[in-house]
Design an enzyme around this catalytic site. Structure first.
Site, PDB file in Angstrom:
ATOM      1  N   ASP A 104       0.959  -1.237  -0.076  1.00 12.68           N
ATOM      2  CA  ASP A 104       0.031  -0.101  -0.209  1.00 12.68           C
ATOM      3  C   ASP A 104       0.771   1.107   0.044  1.00 12.68           C
ATOM      4  OD1 ASP A 104      -1.953  -1.862   0.275  1.00 12.68           O
ATOM      5  OD2 ASP A 104      -2.315  -1.486   2.445  1.00 12.68           O
TER       6      ASP A 104
HETATM    7  N1  URA Z   1      -1.091  -6.007   3.742  1.00 13.98           N
HETATM    8  C1  URA Z   1      -1.615  -4.622   3.853  1.00 13.98           C
HETATM    9  O1  URA Z   1      -3.048  -4.463   4.255  1.00 13.98           O
HETATM   10  N2  URA Z   1      -0.906  -3.676   3.172  1.00 13.98           N
HETATM   11  C2  URA Z   1       0.069  -3.947   2.583  1.00 13.98           C
HETATM   12  O2  URA Z   1       0.803  -2.988   1.774  1.00 13.98           O
HETATM   13  C3  URA Z   1       0.698  -5.144   2.399  1.00 13.98           C
HETATM   14  C4  URA Z   1       0.006  -6.239   3.137  1.00 13.98           C
END
Ligand code: URA
Length: 238
Positions: A104
């Site tokens: 993310d």
């Molecule tokens: N899980 C999440 O919620 N975000 C990420 O970036 C990776 C795994």
């Protein structure tokens, strides 16, 4: 087998247009012979290619490990947002790498980038069960019972039953908790959604391991380097 100008531009020796000029001027030799045809089809692995007398070090693939910073998206190109590819040197961008899976925008930590589609597929396909380890800060006290809940499988908001995950509670107080979580899947926002399922929020998320590789403490956020031969061997052995 590839066009001479493509091989050289992929290695960062200039754009295809610039290379046309360089090649036409007679500055490129293949196996000791000057070649003036920029479109000549060459087997770069077998031929000795020299540009201005310097022998090129040919390789088809690159493998990079990045400590992804906050605020950058895991995509190759975006009209508005800064991407992880924007953080690379043009010599590395020339290989057209892409991120292996996604983190993310606000997640930091270990991100691999490569142009090796086959390895990418292997690392993200669920059937290979590649371990991803995250460190996270959580807004509330995580009860010990969560370890067993995660082990049995957490059901997230869309009804999906997650595969067993290993939760390690490093500290837990009323002000918040610090945890380590190992999962083998990569659903959209998976870690955040797993904690939402137990009525908590992730306030900081960092990936610290991926497929047997560990985040390099020498790499500051936003920095990256090429994988060592040993690291690449670990990934390829999966
Ligand atoms: N899980 C999440 O919620 N975000 C990420 O970036 C990776 C795994």
């Amino acid at each position: 087998m590839e066009r001479l100008d493509k091989i050289l531009s992929n290695l960062g020796y200039g754009s295809r247009k610039e290379l046309k000029g360089i090649i036409k001027k007679g500055n490129v030799k293949i196996d000791g012979v000057i070649v003036k045809d920029n479109g000549k089809i060459v087997d770069a692995e077998k031929s000795i290619i020299k540009i201005n007398g310097e022998q090129i070090f040919y390789r088809e693939f690159i493998y990079l490990i990045m400590n992804k910073p906050d605020g950058v998206i895991s995509a190759t190109r975006d009209s508005r947002e800064e991407t992880v590819i924007d953080l690379l040197h043009p010599d590395h961008q020339a290989f057209d790498p892409f991120p292996v899976g996604r983190l993310d925008k606000d997640t930091v930590g270990l991100l691999l980038l490569t142009n090796d589609g086959e390895l990418n597929h292997k690392l993200i396909a669920p059937k290979w069960h590649v371990d991803k380890v995250y460190f996270a800060r959580i807004d509330k006290k995580i009860p010990d019972s969560a370890v067993e809940d995660f082990e049995k499988g957490i059901t997230i908001d869309d009804g999906y039953l997650c595969k067993p995950a290993k939760l390690e509670i490093m500290s837990a107080t009323e002000d918040g908790s610090e945890i380590k979580l190992t999962i083998q899947e990569g659903k959209f926002h998976q870690v955040k959604r797993m904690f939402e399922a137990i009525d908590t929020q992730v306030t900081y998320l960092q990936r610290i391991e991926f497929g047997g590789l560990t985040l390099d403490s020498e790499l500051e956020e936003g920095e990256y380097r090429e994988l060592t031969d040993e690291e690449l061997a670990i990934l390829k052995s999966i």
